[in-house]
Scaffold this active site. Structure first.
Site, PDB file in Angstrom:
ATOM      1  N   HIS A   1       0.803  -1.229   0.000  1.00  0.00           N
ATOM      2  CA  HIS A   1       0.000   0.000   0.000  1.00  0.00           C
ATOM      3  C   HIS A   1       0.829   1.267   0.000  1.00  0.00           C
ATOM      4  CE1 HIS A   1      -3.921  -1.953   0.913  1.00  0.00           C
ATOM      5  NE2 HIS A   1      -3.146  -2.847   1.498  1.00  0.00           N
TER       6      HIS A   1
ATOM      7  N   LYS B   1      -8.612  13.684   4.826  1.00  0.00           N
ATOM      8  CA  LYS B   1      -7.729  12.515   4.767  1.00  0.00           C
ATOM      9  C   LYS B   1      -6.754  12.654   5.920  1.00  0.00           C
ATOM     10  CE  LYS B   1      -6.568  13.922   0.555  1.00  0.00           C
ATOM     11  NZ  LYS B   1      -6.730  12.714  -0.241  1.00  0.00           N
ATOM     12  N   ARG B   2      -5.937  11.631   6.180  1.00  0.00           N
ATOM     13  CA  ARG B   2      -4.923  11.787   7.215  1.00  0.00           C
ATOM     14  C   ARG B   2      -3.998  12.950   6.877  1.00  0.00           C
ATOM     15  NH1 ARG B   2      -4.446   7.917  11.381  1.00  0.00           N
ATOM     16  NH2 ARG B   2      -2.662   9.178  12.001  1.00  0.00           N
TER      17      ARG B   2
ATOM     18  N   LYS C   1       0.667  14.388   1.407  1.00  0.00           N
ATOM     19  CA  LYS C   1      -0.699  14.671   0.944  1.00  0.00           C
ATOM     20  C   LYS C   1      -0.908  16.173   0.725  1.00  0.00           C
ATOM     21  CE  LYS C   1      -2.552  10.584   3.342  1.00  0.00           C
ATOM     22  NZ  LYS C   1      -3.247   9.771   2.310  1.00  0.00           N
TER      23      LYS C   1
ATOM     24  N   THR D   1      -8.548   6.512  -1.821  1.00  0.00           N
ATOM     25  CA  THR D   1      -9.882   5.954  -1.993  1.00  0.00           C
ATOM     26  C   THR D   1     -10.937   7.018  -1.707  1.00  0.00           C
ATOM     27  OG1 THR D   1      -9.611   5.076   0.249  1.00  0.00           O
ATOM     28  CG2 THR D   1      -9.400   3.518  -1.573  1.00  0.00           C
TER      29      THR D   1
ATOM     30  N   LYS E   1     -14.747   8.142  -3.485  1.00  0.00           N
ATOM     31  CA  LYS E   1     -15.993   8.432  -2.772  1.00  0.00           C
ATOM     32  C   LYS E   1     -16.576   9.766  -3.231  1.00  0.00           C
ATOM     33  CE  LYS E   1     -13.939   5.833   0.988  1.00  0.00           C
ATOM     34  NZ  LYS E   1     -13.054   5.930   2.154  1.00  0.00           N
TER      35      LYS E   1
HETATM   36  C1  26Q Z   1       3.492   0.447  10.406  1.00  0.00           C
HETATM   37  C2  26Q Z   1       4.348   0.094  11.439  1.00  0.00           C
HETATM   38  C3  26Q Z   1       4.137   0.536  12.717  1.00  0.00           C
HETATM   39  C4  26Q Z   1       3.043   1.358  12.969  1.00  0.00           C
HETATM   40  C5  26Q Z   1       2.178   1.708  11.939  1.00  0.00           C
HETATM   41  C6  26Q Z   1       2.403   1.268  10.660  1.00  0.00           C
HETATM   42  C7  26Q Z   1       1.491   1.644   9.560  1.00  0.00           C
HETATM   43  C8  26Q Z   1       0.139   1.772   9.815  1.00  0.00           C
HETATM   44  C9  26Q Z   1      -0.737   2.128   8.819  1.00  0.00           C
HETATM   45  C10 26Q Z   1       1.939   1.860   8.267  1.00  0.00           C
HETATM   46  C11 26Q Z   1       1.050   2.218   7.276  1.00  0.00           C
HETATM   47  C12 26Q Z   1      -0.302   2.345   7.536  1.00  0.00           C
HETATM   48  C13 26Q Z   1      -1.295   2.715   6.559  1.00  0.00           C
HETATM   49  C14 26Q Z   1      -1.078   2.866   5.273  1.00  0.00           C
HETATM   50  C15 26Q Z   1      -2.151   3.287   4.376  1.00  0.00           C
HETATM   51  O1  26Q Z   1      -3.260   3.563   4.808  1.00  0.00           O
HETATM   52  N1  26Q Z   1      -1.910   3.362   3.072  1.00  0.00           N
HETATM   53  C16 26Q Z   1      -2.932   3.770   2.144  1.00  0.00           C
HETATM   54  O2  26Q Z   1      -3.599   2.622   1.652  1.00  0.00           O
HETATM   55  C17 26Q Z   1      -4.720   2.968   0.871  1.00  0.00           C
HETATM   56  C18 26Q Z   1      -5.445   1.690   0.496  1.00  0.00           C
HETATM   57  O3  26Q Z   1      -4.693   0.963  -0.424  1.00  0.00           O
HETATM   58  C19 26Q Z   1      -4.285   3.768  -0.341  1.00  0.00           C
HETATM   59  O4  26Q Z   1      -5.432   4.174  -1.041  1.00  0.00           O
HETATM   60  C20 26Q Z   1      -3.470   4.989   0.080  1.00  0.00           C
HETATM   61  O5  26Q Z   1      -2.954   5.641  -1.055  1.00  0.00           O
HETATM   62  C21 26Q Z   1      -2.345   4.569   0.995  1.00  0.00           C
HETATM   63  O6  26Q Z   1      -1.665   5.701   1.504  1.00  0.00           O
END
Ligand code: 26Q
Length: 784
Positions: free
Chosen positions: A332, A519-520, A525, A627, A631
């Site tokens: 991702h 978004k976050r 971003k 995503t 929406k």
């Molecule tokens: C990893 C290690 C330790 C703590 C947290 C994490 C961690 C947590 C969440 C690393 C990444 C995430 C989330 C990533 C994420 O949300 N990516 C998004 O995924 C979406 C679905 O595929 C995409 O549409 C987005 O572009 C992408 O940023």
């Protein structure tokens, strides 16, 4: 159940569980009574689905995050009893919206977690045998409040009023072993009610509990705190969701969480297998596919190997072959700081057997690469155990049948850049699966007004077959249809205004254009770029350079990871911009800015249908898919965005004339990057850019003496020890962005022309249904 039965069940539940009745029940009591009524209504179908799916090949989705959002309205809707519930409530003089005060399972950070939730919905709606496995966090993603423009966090106690949508399954509890002791994993099952009750699938979330429980020996010695020590330590594993999105934090507890839920899930799957097929594991990979949602559950690969070797007596090679056939991995992100790497020492200390198995896996990889003629430098540069770090993505690729990116552009970047060495060796493993969103929650439920118009025009099949929206194209030249679309948009804007007035104490008018970025909060971003563009417009309006500008409201919503200083600085900056703009009588008739607090799934359901313009402005190449963009499109907003992630496919579907695309593309940035000197080449030479960027440091705004704004300025102009200046290219894109934004704002004045663009977005959004995505996973990866 018919309406009378439904009412009877609600009354009975209120009486037995809460000793009350419908007229005097609190909102959460109503919620729980309604939930239990639906739960008993679907119970038989839930079991029947499980039985039916168990006799054939099935898939499991392993994810550290499931961002489910509020269940009650969605479950009523999918079970086909929402209208009945509305009637029951209104007949008793109760507003069904009162249940908005309860339960909203934010067991995820952002896109990745919400995608998992959309996939479960889509699978259930199409009777695809897909179940989810994750963690039952005691506290979900923090709640955000804004104080003096700064983000404040507090705990999200989502279980405060109970958990009416789950069933605790004590009999399926398992033990997870760590080097420093074992913990019990107890599953809680949530029904995933497919639209129209097509099937009822399961999300199984594991809760950590202690093995021994309360220590009476210590209690008798008057050591009261120590008596509960074991409970507290064990339970801490599933206590809280890590609030990081797209950043890696190699913390011990995070690794414990991962192994905890993965080990429990794999044990559960193996137990099911043995129950159905006995102890011959040769059909395991034939019956089960397991999808890894990013690398977070990747210890599943060595964990399955461990169980097959040490519990079932298989050889390492046989066990690994089964694992490789069973798993698929979704990537991702391409951002370096989000790629998981774990310290070898941490692994050895916590899960030594798993570490030993990883060494076997890496040795096998070396042998296999050598046989394939890979040169020795590559063999070692691609090591899973690389010095003192374990590379989870490398293990995931090596131990899986397939790896997929989440949008076409993203998959290309994986193949040609981030993972090119792996692509060279295993080209057949790489696939694209462009993300999607569930139309049930993201239009059917959150925009019933627009849904009715669509159904009136093309019938109701579109909700489970979104490509049918293309039949809407033939109405684009009918001004009465576009007028009705515009009226509905206005209704949704009015509803949002009412909500914002109540929750943010801020008054907005639906006569404004609604330009929304939710978004976050992350540098890539580029919410800061949006804020800069507003400052540029602010100066222009003040200087009377934008005659007849349609009044525009810029709406932001975003949570920053609590330890992400720059992201928090950007929130403060947006709030400072808002204060300046909203209080300046020269401009506040033309521009308004609001940062809404605690953006989450439920807020998204209110914001997205009200948008005219969808802001999707990430640095090209960095947003894997996005995503939210889908929406907004589905609800009839135009995209103001870069050529990035799934925006590329949105333009391809809807046509260039219906979106507003700007900025440097991936290839251009690759050329600019090596010699990029934004200070000399842009800041010093471009007065417009300089004026806006200087607002960070010239006294226009006040960061409360935190130094945050100075640091943001420095990151853009001078860089830092770990990155070059302006590494997300805000200065490169600023002018093109503002000009494109202005084009959209002036286009809006022609209400029919703009409405047609919105309509064409809806009509061309069929591809972005997660029904399509999940069917592709089912056919092309899981071979169901
Ligand atoms: C990893 C290690 C330790 C703590 C947290 C994490 C961690 C947590 C969440 C690393 C990444 C995430 C989330 C990533 C994420 O949300 N990516 C998004 O995924 C979406 C679905 O595929 C995409 O549409 C987005 O572009 C992408 O940023």
């Amino acid at each position: 159940m018919d309406k009378n039965q439904f009412m009877a069940r609600i009354q009975e539940n209120l009486l037995t569980d809460s000793r009350t009745d419908i007229k005097s029940a609190a909102p959460y009591e109503l919620h729980n009574a309604v939930a239990r009524a639906v739960m008993s209504d679907i119970a038989a179908e839930w079991n029947e689905s499980e039985k039916r799916h168990n006799s054939r090949r099935r898939a499991y989705y392993l994810s550290a995050e499931f961002l489910m959002g509020r269940a009650v309205y969605n479950n009523l809707y999918c079970a086909g009893v929402l209208d009945q519930a509305k009637e029951i409530f209104s007949e008793n003089g109760i507003d069904i919206n009162c249940m908005e005060e309860t339960e909203d399972a934010a067991l995820g950070n952002g896109g990745l977690g919400r995608l998992a939730a959309c996939f479960l919905d889509s699978a259930a709606a199409h009777d695809i045998p897909l179940n989810g496995y994750g963690i039952r966090y005691r506290y979900g993603l923090f709640r955000q409040s804004i104080s003096n423009g700064f983000q404040c966090e507090s705990a999200d106690n989502w279980l405060e009023h109970g958990d009416a949508w789950s069933v605790r399954s004590e009999k399926d509890a398992v033990t997870v072993e760590f080097a420093d002791g074992a913990v019990r994993a107890v599953p809680y099952d949530m029904p995933i009610i497919g639209y129209d009750r097509k099937s009822v699938n399961t999300l199984r979330l594991w809760q950590a509990e202690s093995m021994g429980g309360f220590d009476f020996g210590r209690f008798d010695d008057q050591k009261y705190l120590e008596a509960s020590e074991e409970d507290i330590l064990a339970e801490s594993i599933s206590d809280v969701l890590y609030p990081n999105d797209n950043t890696e934090q190699g913390r011990l507890l995070r690794l414990k969480q991962q192994y905890f839920f993965v080990s429990a899930s794999i044990q559960d799957i193996v137990r099911r297998y043995k129950k159905s097929y006995g102890s011959d594991f040769s059909s395991f990979a034939k019956m089960y596919a397991v999808q890894l949602n990013d690398t977070h559950p990747t210890v599943a690969i060595p964990e399955l190997v461990r169980i097959l070797m040490f519990r079932e007596g298989m050889s390492f090679n046989d066990a690994f072959e089964i694992a490789r056939k069973t798993f698929d991995y979704t990537n991702h992100t391409v951002m370096g700081e989000a790629l998981e790497k774990w310290d070898v020492k941490l692994f050895k200390r916590l899960i030594p057997t798993i570490y030993e198995i990883i060494t076997l896996i890496d040795a096998k990889r070396e042998k296999e690469f050598a046989e394939k003629g890979v040169d020795s430098a590559k063999i070692s540069s691609m090591a899973i155990i690389d010095g003192n770090l374990i590379h989870m993505a490398r293990m995931a690729i090596y131990g899986s049948s397939h790896i997929n990116g989440v949008a076409a552009l993203h998959t290309d970047i994986l193949k040609n850049d981030v993972l090119k060495d792996w692509y060279a060796i295993y080209p057949e493993r790489f696939q694209n699966k462009t993300n999607g969103i569930t139309p049930r929650r993201w239009i059917g439920l959150c925009n019933p007004e627009l849904s009715s118009l669509i159904t009136e025009k093309i019938g109701d099949g579109w909700i489970t077959d979104l490509d049918r929206l293309s039949e809407l194209k033939k109405f684009v030249d009918d001004p009465s249809v576009i007028d009705r679309f515009n009226e509905i948009k206005r209704i949704k804007k009015q509803q949002l205004c009412d909500y914002i007035k109540e929750h943010e104490h801020f008054e907005l008018s639906p006569d404004f254009i609604f330009d929304i970025q939710v978004k976050r909060l992350h540098e890539y971003k580029r919410q800061l770029l949006n804020a800069f563009s507003i400052m540029d417009l602010y100066f222009k309006v003040k200087e009377h350079k934008l005659p007849d500008l349609q009044p525009t409201a810029f709406i932001f919503g975003a949570k920053a990871a609590p330890a992400y200083r720059r992201a928090k600085g950007i929130i403060k900056y947006i709030n400072e911009v808002a204060k300046l703009v909203n209080n300046d009588p020269d401009v506040n008739g033309k521009l308004r800015v609001i940062f809404v607090s605690n953006y989450n799934v439920s807020y998204a359901e209110k914001l997205i249908p009200a948008a005219d313009i969808s802001e999707q402005i990430s640095t090209a190449g960095l947003e894997a898919s996005g995503t939210g963009n889908m929406k907004f499109m589905l609800n009839g907003a135009v995209t103001l965005g870069t050529y990035d992630g799934a925006n590329v496919e949105i333009v391809e579907e809807a046509g260039w004339e219906n979106e507003y695309i700007f900025g440097a593309r991936v290839e251009e940035l690759a050329k600019i990057r090596p010699n990029y000197r934004p200070k000399e080449k842009i800041y010093y030479t471009n007065e417009r850019v300089k004026r806006v960027v200087n607002t960070l440091v010239d006294g226009t705004f006040n960061d409360g003496d935190t130094g945050m704004f100075g640091e943001l300025f420095n990151s853009l102009i001078n860089g830092a020890s770990w990155h070059k200046p302006d590494n997300y290219f805000l200065l490169t894109d600023l002018e093109g962005y503002v000009d494109t934004k202005l084009r959209a704002l002036y286009d809006y004045k022609n209400r029919n022309m703009f409405g047609k663009k919105c309509w064409m977005n809806i009509a061309n959004s069929g591809k972005f249904s997660s029904d399509r995505t999940v069917k592709q996973y089912a056919e092309e990866l899981w071979e169901l």
